[in-house]
Design a protein around this motif. Structure first.
Motif, short mmCIF file in Angstrom:
data_model
loop_
_atom_site.label_atom_id
_atom_site.label_comp_id
_atom_site.label_asym_id
_atom_site.label_seq_id
_atom_site.Cartn_x
_atom_site.Cartn_y
_atom_site.Cartn_z
N ASP A 122 8.54 -17.51 3.16
CA ASP A 122 9.76 -18.14 3.67
C ASP A 122 9.84 -17.93 5.17
OD1 ASP A 122 10.61 -19.09 1.26
OD2 ASP A 122 12.16 -17.56 0.94
N GLU A 123 10.36 -18.94 5.85
CA GLU A 123 10.37 -18.87 7.32
C GLU A 123 11.77 -18.58 7.86
OE1 GLU A 123 6.63 -21.94 7.96
OE2 GLU A 123 8.55 -22.47 8.80
N VAL A 124 11.77 -17.82 8.94
CA VAL A 124 13.03 -17.54 9.65
C VAL A 124 12.84 -18.01 11.09
CG1 VAL A 124 14.69 -15.79 10.38
CG2 VAL A 124 13.48 -15.53 8.19
N ILE A 125 13.69 -18.92 11.51
CA ILE A 125 13.60 -19.43 12.88
C ILE A 125 14.30 -18.45 13.81
CG2 ILE A 125 14.46 -21.26 14.42
CD1 ILE A 125 13.87 -23.22 12.18
N VAL A 126 13.61 -18.11 14.90
CA VAL A 126 14.18 -17.17 15.88
C VAL A 126 14.02 -17.78 17.28
CG1 VAL A 126 13.99 -14.86 16.89
CG2 VAL A 126 13.61 -15.18 14.44
N PRO A 127 15.14 -18.03 17.97
CA PRO A 127 15.02 -18.53 19.34
C PRO A 127 14.31 -17.51 20.23
CG PRO A 127 17.27 -18.81 18.51
CD PRO A 127 16.54 -17.94 17.52
N CYS A 128 13.45 -18.01 21.11
CA CYS A 128 12.59 -17.16 21.94
C CYS A 128 12.92 -17.38 23.42
CB CYS A 128 11.14 -17.54 21.64
SG CYS A 128 9.94 -16.53 22.51
N PRO A 129 13.04 -16.34 24.25
CA PRO A 129 12.68 -14.95 24.02
C PRO A 129 13.55 -14.30 22.94
CG PRO A 129 13.90 -15.16 26.08
CD PRO A 129 13.58 -16.55 25.63
N PHE A 130 13.05 -13.18 22.41
CA PHE A 130 13.75 -12.56 21.28
C PHE A 130 13.52 -11.05 21.28
CE2 PHE A 130 10.33 -11.57 18.10
CZ PHE A 130 9.25 -11.96 18.87
N THR A 150 13.58 -21.47 23.89
CA THR A 150 14.89 -21.95 24.34
C THR A 150 14.72 -22.73 25.64
OG1 THR A 150 15.14 -19.75 25.29
CG2 THR A 150 16.31 -20.19 23.24
N LYS A 151 15.85 -23.27 26.16
CA LYS A 151 15.78 -24.05 27.40
C LYS A 151 15.64 -23.10 28.59
CE LYS A 151 19.42 -26.88 25.97
NZ LYS A 151 20.43 -27.84 26.21
N ASP A 152 15.56 -23.67 29.79
CA ASP A 152 15.37 -22.84 30.99
C ASP A 152 16.51 -21.84 31.18
OD1 ASP A 152 13.03 -24.05 31.49
OD2 ASP A 152 13.75 -25.33 33.13
N PRO A 177 26.11 -12.10 21.77
CA PRO A 177 25.35 -12.07 23.01
C PRO A 177 23.92 -11.58 22.77
CG PRO A 177 27.51 -11.06 23.33
CD PRO A 177 27.36 -11.32 21.87
N HIS A 178 23.04 -12.04 23.64
CA HIS A 178 21.62 -12.02 23.33
C HIS A 178 20.85 -10.93 24.08
CE1 HIS A 178 17.48 -13.88 23.70
NE2 HIS A 178 17.69 -14.00 22.41
N ASN A 179 19.98 -10.28 23.34
CA ASN A 179 18.99 -9.38 23.92
C ASN A 179 17.66 -10.14 23.90
OD1 ASN A 179 17.22 -7.33 24.55
ND2 ASN A 179 17.58 -6.12 22.69
N PRO A 180 16.99 -10.41 24.98
CA PRO A 180 17.07 -9.79 26.31
C PRO A 180 17.78 -10.59 27.40
CG PRO A 180 14.99 -10.95 26.16
CD PRO A 180 15.73 -11.20 24.86
N THR A 181 18.41 -11.73 27.10
CA THR A 181 18.85 -12.59 28.22
C THR A 181 20.33 -12.43 28.59
OG1 THR A 181 19.45 -14.40 26.75
CG2 THR A 181 17.17 -14.37 27.55
N GLY A 182 21.14 -11.89 27.68
CA GLY A 182 22.58 -11.79 27.94
C GLY A 182 23.32 -13.10 27.71
N VAL A 183 22.61 -14.11 27.19
CA VAL A 183 23.25 -15.41 26.95
C VAL A 183 24.20 -15.33 25.76
CG1 VAL A 183 22.66 -17.65 25.89
CG2 VAL A 183 21.59 -16.95 28.02
N VAL A 184 25.31 -16.06 25.87
CA VAL A 184 26.23 -16.23 24.73
C VAL A 184 26.19 -17.72 24.37
CG1 VAL A 184 28.65 -16.12 24.00
CG2 VAL A 184 27.71 -14.32 25.49
#
Ligand SMILES: Cc1ncc(COP(=O)(O)O)c(C=O)c1O
Length: 396
Positions: A122-130, A150-152, A177-184
């Motif tokens: 089974d697959e799990v999609i993970v947005p990258c970086p991750f 992910t986008k730029d 909020p995201h590790n490592p980018t801090g994006v929400v």
């Protein structure tokens, strides 16, 4: 060989974060800890709130019988009731204690969720970086991680996610909020994602959104964090208090399964069973009791915001290209040279410890964990400037 080939391979490729941390320990011994600016690990220096420490002493000194015994694998009823009430408050959904399973941090919670929902392949999609540990948490249960760029600006690329979804897709793992980018992630992009998942749902394929909320309360300038369980029925949230209450070493968190999940009872039963058979048995007893009353509290987020501003300004004035984080305590600038490992090694010569982007599936970038003292951030300023200037002048 005494250990399995599998674990031996995994260990070799395991973690740049740890590798840099260990490199830093060596440098600290050589030059003195005060002369090394260590931004390698997301291990907050922030102490838990005073009131929490008092509660810990109160709970630990209780004479009540049975405080330290086994309990139901999901955790204490009264603790789960308090947490369910909090989840109902923030989502408006009718959470009861049954929808909550106490876990050994978010890492334990994610392992329990993946053990419960994944069949081999089974697959799990993970947005990258991750966060690279996700790869192990999914792999531990014979799942396959499917990284999607992910986008730029590190927001979701819905077209790429659409192309990645197939019959084997079982879940998408959202960390915001995201590790490592801090994006929400914002509501609009999540709605687009959900529309994709609904299409699949209508064809009879259930895809879970597993949301890793480790940094949920660490959010800046009033940025709104969309409430996913309100937006998508099959949402499983994994939370911990490692970061928001500064309790990383105490290993406490929980899974909140939306009451709207279809056949939620079978998922609840599966997670309770998985908590047991993975060997966690139950989350730490004392910490369950302590955090129950601190669901609405956190360490001082303004302190993190000030640090975010300081490190962001240092990077910008030193000529780095960087997205301003909206939450968590990481920032993910572009490496001034394509080879991020070489760049991180250059930074090491200036006594600054960071982690190359390759450690998060995104070469050409590097991560700074700014959960350090303001003093460390300020003292690192001339070194960032020096590296920035020398790179601009082509001296590296
Ligand atoms: C995104 C993310 N998820 C999960 C974890 C693990 O959290 P815990 O220490 O509560 O297991 C971390 C730790 O850094 C993290 O960054």
């Amino acid at each position: 060989m005494a250990i399995s080939k599998n674990i031996s391979t995994l260990m070799k490729n395991s973690s740049w974060i740890r590798a840099m941390f260990e490199e830093g320990e060596k440098l600290k011994k050589k030059h003195g800890a005060e002369n090394i600016y260590d931004f390698s690990l997301g291990n907050p220096i922030t102490e838990p709130p005073e009131a929490l420490k008092e509660e810990l002493i109160r709970v630990a000194s209780s004479d009540a019988k049975g405080m330290h015994r086994y309990m139901t694998n999901s955790g204490y009823d009264d603790v789960r009731e308090e947490i369910a009430q909090y989840q109902s408050e923030i989502t408006g959904l009718p959470f009861t204690k049954d929808h909550i399973v106490m876990t050994v941090g978010a890492a334990g919670g994610l392992n329990v969720v993946f053990k419960s929902i994944l069949d081999p392949g089974d697959e799990v999609i993970v947005p990258c970086p991750f966060f690279v540990e996700f790869m192990f948490y999914i792999g531990n249960h014979n799942g396959v991680i499917k990284l999607v760029d992910t986008k730029d600006d590190f927001h979701l690329d819905i077209d790429k996610i659409k192309a990645a979804i197939n019959k084997k897709t079982k879940a998408i793992l959202i960390n915001s909020p995201h590790n490592p980018t801090g994006v929400v992630y914002n509501e609009a992009e999540l709605l687009e994602l959900i529309a994709l998942l609904q299409e699949r749902n209508q064809k009879g394929q259930r895809i879970y959104i597993v949301v890793d909320e480790a940094y949920k309360k660490i959010i800046y300038n009033g940025t709104k964090l969309p409430i996913l369980p309100n937006m998508y029925d099959d949402t499983v949230a994994v939370t911990c208090h490692s970061k928001d209450l500064g309790l990383a070493g105490e290993r406490i968190g929980y899974i909140a399964m939306s009451p709207r999940i279809r056949n939620v009872r079978s998922l609840i039963d599966a997670t309770i069973f998985a908590n047991r058979i993975l060997g966690f048995i139950n989350a730490p007893a004392i910490m369950q009791r302590v955090v129950a009353k601190f669901q609405r509290s956190s360490v001082d987020i303004m302190e993190y915001q000030k640090k975010r501003d300081a490190i962001y300004n240092i990077l910008v004035e030193s000529g780095f290209e960087v997205v301003k984080p909206a939450g968590a305590f990481y920032i993910f600038p572009k490496s001034p040279i394509p080879d991020d490992i070489k760049f991180v090694k250059t930074m090491l010569q200036h006594h600054i410890l960071t982690v190359p982007g390759v450690g998060f599936g995104k070469p050409g970038y590097f991560r700074i964990a700014y959960c350090v003292t303001m003093d460390v951030i300020e003292k690192s300023r001339p070194y960032f400037k020096e590296v920035g200037e020398s790179l601009r002048n082509g001296q590296q």
